[in-house]
Design a protein around this motif. Structure first.
Motif, PDB file in Angstrom:
ATOM      1  N   TRP A   1     -10.259   5.822  -1.199  1.00  0.00           N
ATOM      2  CA  TRP A   1     -11.528   5.129  -1.370  1.00  0.00           C
ATOM      3  C   TRP A   1     -11.406   3.602  -1.349  1.00  0.00           C
ATOM      4  CZ3 TRP A   1     -14.245   8.446  -5.694  1.00  0.00           C
ATOM      5  CH2 TRP A   1     -14.530   9.708  -5.171  1.00  0.00           C
ATOM      6  N   PRO A   2     -10.426   2.995  -2.041  1.00  0.00           N
ATOM      7  CA  PRO A   2     -10.346   1.524  -1.950  1.00  0.00           C
ATOM      8  C   PRO A   2     -10.108   1.039  -0.524  1.00  0.00           C
ATOM      9  CG  PRO A   2      -9.035   2.313  -3.799  1.00  0.00           C
ATOM     10  CD  PRO A   2      -9.468   3.518  -3.020  1.00  0.00           C
ATOM     11  N   ARG A   3      -9.253   1.734   0.213  1.00  0.00           N
ATOM     12  CA  ARG A   3      -8.996   1.355   1.611  1.00  0.00           C
ATOM     13  C   ARG A   3     -10.249   1.509   2.455  1.00  0.00           C
ATOM     14  NH1 ARG A   3      -8.281   4.051   6.189  1.00  0.00           N
ATOM     15  NH2 ARG A   3      -8.205   6.071   5.150  1.00  0.00           N
ATOM     16  N   LEU A   4     -10.952   2.603   2.263  1.00  0.00           N
ATOM     17  CA  LEU A   4     -12.162   2.851   3.034  1.00  0.00           C
ATOM     18  C   LEU A   4     -13.243   1.827   2.698  1.00  0.00           C
ATOM     19  CD1 LEU A   4     -12.237   6.736   2.768  1.00  0.00           C
ATOM     20  CD2 LEU A   4     -11.535   5.361   4.739  1.00  0.00           C
ATOM     21  N   SER A   5     -13.338   1.458   1.440  1.00  0.00           N
ATOM     22  CA  SER A   5     -14.319   0.453   1.026  1.00  0.00           C
ATOM     23  C   SER A   5     -14.016  -0.890   1.672  1.00  0.00           C
ATOM     24  CB  SER A   5     -14.313   0.332  -0.499  1.00  0.00           C
ATOM     25  OG  SER A   5     -15.232  -0.648  -0.914  1.00  0.00           O
ATOM     26  N   ARG A   6     -12.756  -1.262   1.691  1.00  0.00           N
ATOM     27  CA  ARG A   6     -12.364  -2.521   2.325  1.00  0.00           C
ATOM     28  C   ARG A   6     -12.660  -2.484   3.818  1.00  0.00           C
ATOM     29  NH1 ARG A   6      -8.351  -6.517   1.177  1.00  0.00           N
ATOM     30  NH2 ARG A   6      -7.660  -7.537   3.088  1.00  0.00           N
ATOM     31  N   GLU A   7     -12.311  -1.372   4.443  1.00  0.00           N
ATOM     32  CA  GLU A   7     -12.537  -1.218   5.880  1.00  0.00           C
ATOM     33  C   GLU A   7     -14.029  -1.294   6.207  1.00  0.00           C
ATOM     34  OE1 GLU A   7     -11.855   2.209   9.213  1.00  0.00           O
ATOM     35  OE2 GLU A   7     -10.316   1.984   7.662  1.00  0.00           O
TER      36      GLU A   7
ATOM     37  N   LEU B   1      -1.646   7.160  -4.452  1.00  0.00           N
ATOM     38  CA  LEU B   1      -2.730   6.435  -5.116  1.00  0.00           C
ATOM     39  C   LEU B   1      -2.440   4.935  -5.114  1.00  0.00           C
ATOM     40  CD1 LEU B   1      -3.417   8.807  -8.143  1.00  0.00           C
ATOM     41  CD2 LEU B   1      -4.845   8.502  -6.110  1.00  0.00           C
ATOM     42  N   LEU B   2      -1.190   4.581  -5.373  1.00  0.00           N
ATOM     43  CA  LEU B   2      -0.805   3.169  -5.317  1.00  0.00           C
ATOM     44  C   LEU B   2      -0.979   2.620  -3.911  1.00  0.00           C
ATOM     45  CD1 LEU B   2       0.408   0.658  -6.649  1.00  0.00           C
ATOM     46  CD2 LEU B   2       2.680   1.581  -6.092  1.00  0.00           C
ATOM     47  N   TRP B   3      -0.616   3.413  -2.911  1.00  0.00           N
ATOM     48  CA  TRP B   3      -0.782   2.975  -1.520  1.00  0.00           C
ATOM     49  C   TRP B   3      -2.260   2.681  -1.229  1.00  0.00           C
ATOM     50  CZ3 TRP B   3      -3.453   4.768   2.735  1.00  0.00           C
ATOM     51  CH2 TRP B   3      -3.121   4.195   3.951  1.00  0.00           C
ATOM     52  N   GLY B   4      -3.141   3.545  -1.707  1.00  0.00           N
ATOM     53  CA  GLY B   4      -4.570   3.319  -1.503  1.00  0.00           C
ATOM     54  C   GLY B   4      -5.049   2.050  -2.178  1.00  0.00           C
ATOM     55  N   LEU B   5      -4.546   1.775  -3.370  1.00  0.00           N
ATOM     56  CA  LEU B   5      -4.920   0.527  -4.054  1.00  0.00           C
ATOM     57  C   LEU B   5      -4.414  -0.695  -3.310  1.00  0.00           C
ATOM     58  CD1 LEU B   5      -4.359   1.469  -7.800  1.00  0.00           C
ATOM     59  CD2 LEU B   5      -6.538   1.001  -6.652  1.00  0.00           C
ATOM     60  N   VAL B   6      -3.179  -0.637  -2.847  1.00  0.00           N
ATOM     61  CA  VAL B   6      -2.631  -1.766  -2.085  1.00  0.00           C
ATOM     62  C   VAL B   6      -3.422  -1.964  -0.801  1.00  0.00           C
ATOM     63  CG1 VAL B   6      -0.598  -2.587  -0.816  1.00  0.00           C
ATOM     64  CG2 VAL B   6      -0.324  -1.600  -3.087  1.00  0.00           C
ATOM     65  N   ALA B   7      -3.759  -0.880  -0.121  1.00  0.00           N
ATOM     66  CA  ALA B   7      -4.550  -0.982   1.115  1.00  0.00           C
ATOM     67  C   ALA B   7      -5.925  -1.558   0.837  1.00  0.00           C
ATOM     68  CB  ALA B   7      -4.667   0.394   1.774  1.00  0.00           C
ATOM     69  N   GLY B   8      -6.518  -1.217  -0.299  1.00  0.00           N
ATOM     70  CA  GLY B   8      -7.857  -1.691  -0.619  1.00  0.00           C
ATOM     71  C   GLY B   8      -7.904  -3.120  -1.116  1.00  0.00           C
ATOM     72  N   PHE B   9      -6.927  -3.514  -1.913  1.00  0.00           N
ATOM     73  CA  PHE B   9      -6.986  -4.830  -2.529  1.00  0.00           C
ATOM     74  C   PHE B   9      -6.175  -5.894  -1.802  1.00  0.00           C
ATOM     75  CE2 PHE B   9      -8.199  -2.119  -6.123  1.00  0.00           C
ATOM     76  CZ  PHE B   9      -9.411  -2.721  -6.433  1.00  0.00           C
ATOM     77  N   ILE B  10      -5.099  -5.508  -1.145  1.00  0.00           N
ATOM     78  CA  ILE B  10      -4.266  -6.489  -0.450  1.00  0.00           C
ATOM     79  C   ILE B  10      -4.477  -6.408   1.061  1.00  0.00           C
ATOM     80  CG2 ILE B  10      -1.892  -7.220   0.003  1.00  0.00           C
ATOM     81  CD1 ILE B  10      -1.187  -6.198  -2.799  1.00  0.00           C
ATOM     82  N   GLY B  11      -4.578  -5.205   1.573  1.00  0.00           N
ATOM     83  CA  GLY B  11      -4.774  -5.020   3.005  1.00  0.00           C
ATOM     84  C   GLY B  11      -3.455  -4.885   3.743  1.00  0.00           C
ATOM     85  N   ALA B  12      -3.551  -4.977   5.055  1.00  0.00           N
ATOM     86  CA  ALA B  12      -2.383  -4.783   5.911  1.00  0.00           C
ATOM     87  C   ALA B  12      -1.342  -5.860   5.640  1.00  0.00           C
ATOM     88  CB  ALA B  12      -2.804  -4.808   7.371  1.00  0.00           C
ATOM     89  N   GLY B  13      -0.085  -5.454   5.765  1.00  0.00           N
ATOM     90  CA  GLY B  13       1.006  -6.394   5.558  1.00  0.00           C
ATOM     91  C   GLY B  13       2.250  -5.695   5.050  1.00  0.00           C
ATOM     92  N   ALA B  14       3.200  -6.496   4.631  1.00  0.00           N
ATOM     93  CA  ALA B  14       4.486  -5.978   4.186  1.00  0.00           C
ATOM     94  C   ALA B  14       4.343  -5.116   2.930  1.00  0.00           C
ATOM     95  CB  ALA B  14       5.458  -7.123   3.933  1.00  0.00           C
TER      96      ALA B  14
ATOM     97  N   LEU C   1       1.822  -3.257   1.968  1.00  0.00           N
ATOM     98  CA  LEU C   1       1.262  -1.949   2.329  1.00  0.00           C
ATOM     99  C   LEU C   1       2.305  -1.090   3.034  1.00  0.00           C
ATOM    100  CD1 LEU C   1      -1.239  -0.134   2.403  1.00  0.00           C
ATOM    101  CD2 LEU C   1      -1.792  -1.160   4.609  1.00  0.00           C
ATOM    102  N   ASN C   2       3.058  -1.696   3.937  1.00  0.00           N
ATOM    103  CA  ASN C   2       4.094  -0.947   4.647  1.00  0.00           C
ATOM    104  C   ASN C   2       5.176  -0.453   3.695  1.00  0.00           C
ATOM    105  OD1 ASN C   2       2.755  -1.414   7.037  1.00  0.00           O
ATOM    106  ND2 ASN C   2       4.007  -3.180   7.586  1.00  0.00           N
ATOM    107  N   LEU C   3       5.597  -1.295   2.767  1.00  0.00           N
ATOM    108  CA  LEU C   3       6.623  -0.897   1.812  1.00  0.00           C
ATOM    109  C   LEU C   3       6.124   0.201   0.886  1.00  0.00           C
ATOM    110  CD1 LEU C   3       9.447  -1.348   0.652  1.00  0.00           C
ATOM    111  CD2 LEU C   3       8.451  -3.080  -0.847  1.00  0.00           C
ATOM    112  N   THR C   4       4.896   0.082   0.415  1.00  0.00           N
ATOM    113  CA  THR C   4       4.326   1.102  -0.459  1.00  0.00           C
ATOM    114  C   THR C   4       4.201   2.435   0.273  1.00  0.00           C
ATOM    115  OG1 THR C   4       3.061  -0.632  -1.550  1.00  0.00           O
ATOM    116  CG2 THR C   4       2.418   1.609  -2.013  1.00  0.00           C
ATOM    117  N   GLY C   5       3.764   2.403   1.510  1.00  0.00           N
ATOM    118  CA  GLY C   5       3.668   3.625   2.314  1.00  0.00           C
ATOM    119  C   GLY C   5       5.023   4.256   2.562  1.00  0.00           C
TER     120      GLY C   5
END
Length: 165
Positions: A50-56, A122-135, A137-141
């Motif tokens: 949801w955080p990632r989708l909201s940001r998108e 869940l952490l990956w979704g938060l990072v995607a939603g609040f920080i966005g693409a980048g290192a 997000l890639n590391l968390t994934g």
């Protein structure tokens, strides 16, 4: 033991936790337990999106409802079918190498690994939603995927070859 306690214990010893979670599945409730485990994992991963989708939706101007609907379809209807197939294929491959588990045990190894790795997703979704693409997000994934893969392979090895991984 509580679900969260079992998730934490899975990182120390996935084999014993998986066996404990599967105890008493001979009474016909094993498949129901496996399905509940899978749907709980998929549902939590869906919520984590949801955080990632909201940001998108905010950045692209798309409707959030459409994005959430697509994620719902993917995680609660399509992913379980795909995961059942992956569990079956992994069991067949393990049987070629001398595995002794049942299809239910192989499914449970995969489904439990997915549920145990949910905190990382869940952490990956938060990072995607609040920080966005980048290192970050890639590391968390990567950490989430490696945790899932390690738990799955250790659990599969434990049920197929009888090792207390």
């Amino acid at each position: 033991m509580a679900l969260t306690g079992d998730i934490l214990a899975s990182y120390r010893g996935p084999g014993p936790v998986l066996r404990r979670r599967m105890a008493g599945t001979g009474d016909g409730r094993g498949e129901a337990r496996a399905l509940v485990t899978l749907m709980l994992a998929c549902g939590l991963i869906f919520v984590g999106q949801w955080p990632r989708l909201s940001r998108e939706a905010h950045l692209s101007g798309q409707e959030l409802d459409m994005l959430v609907g697509g994620a719902l379809l993917g995680w609660l209807f399509i992913a379980p079918l795909v995961l059942y197939g992956i569990a079956g294929i992994s069991h067949v491959i393990a049987r070629l190498f001398g595995g002794k588990a049942t299809y239910l045990e192989a499914r449970m190894a995969l489904f439990w690994a997915l549920l145990a790795a949910v905190p990382f997703w869940l952490l990956w979704g938060l990072v995607a939603g609040f920080i966005g693409a980048g290192a970050a997000l890639n590391l968390t994934g990567l950490v989430a995927f490696v945790a899932f893969l390690a738990l799955w392979l250790a659990g599969l090895y434990a049920v197929e070859f009888g090792d207390a991984a």
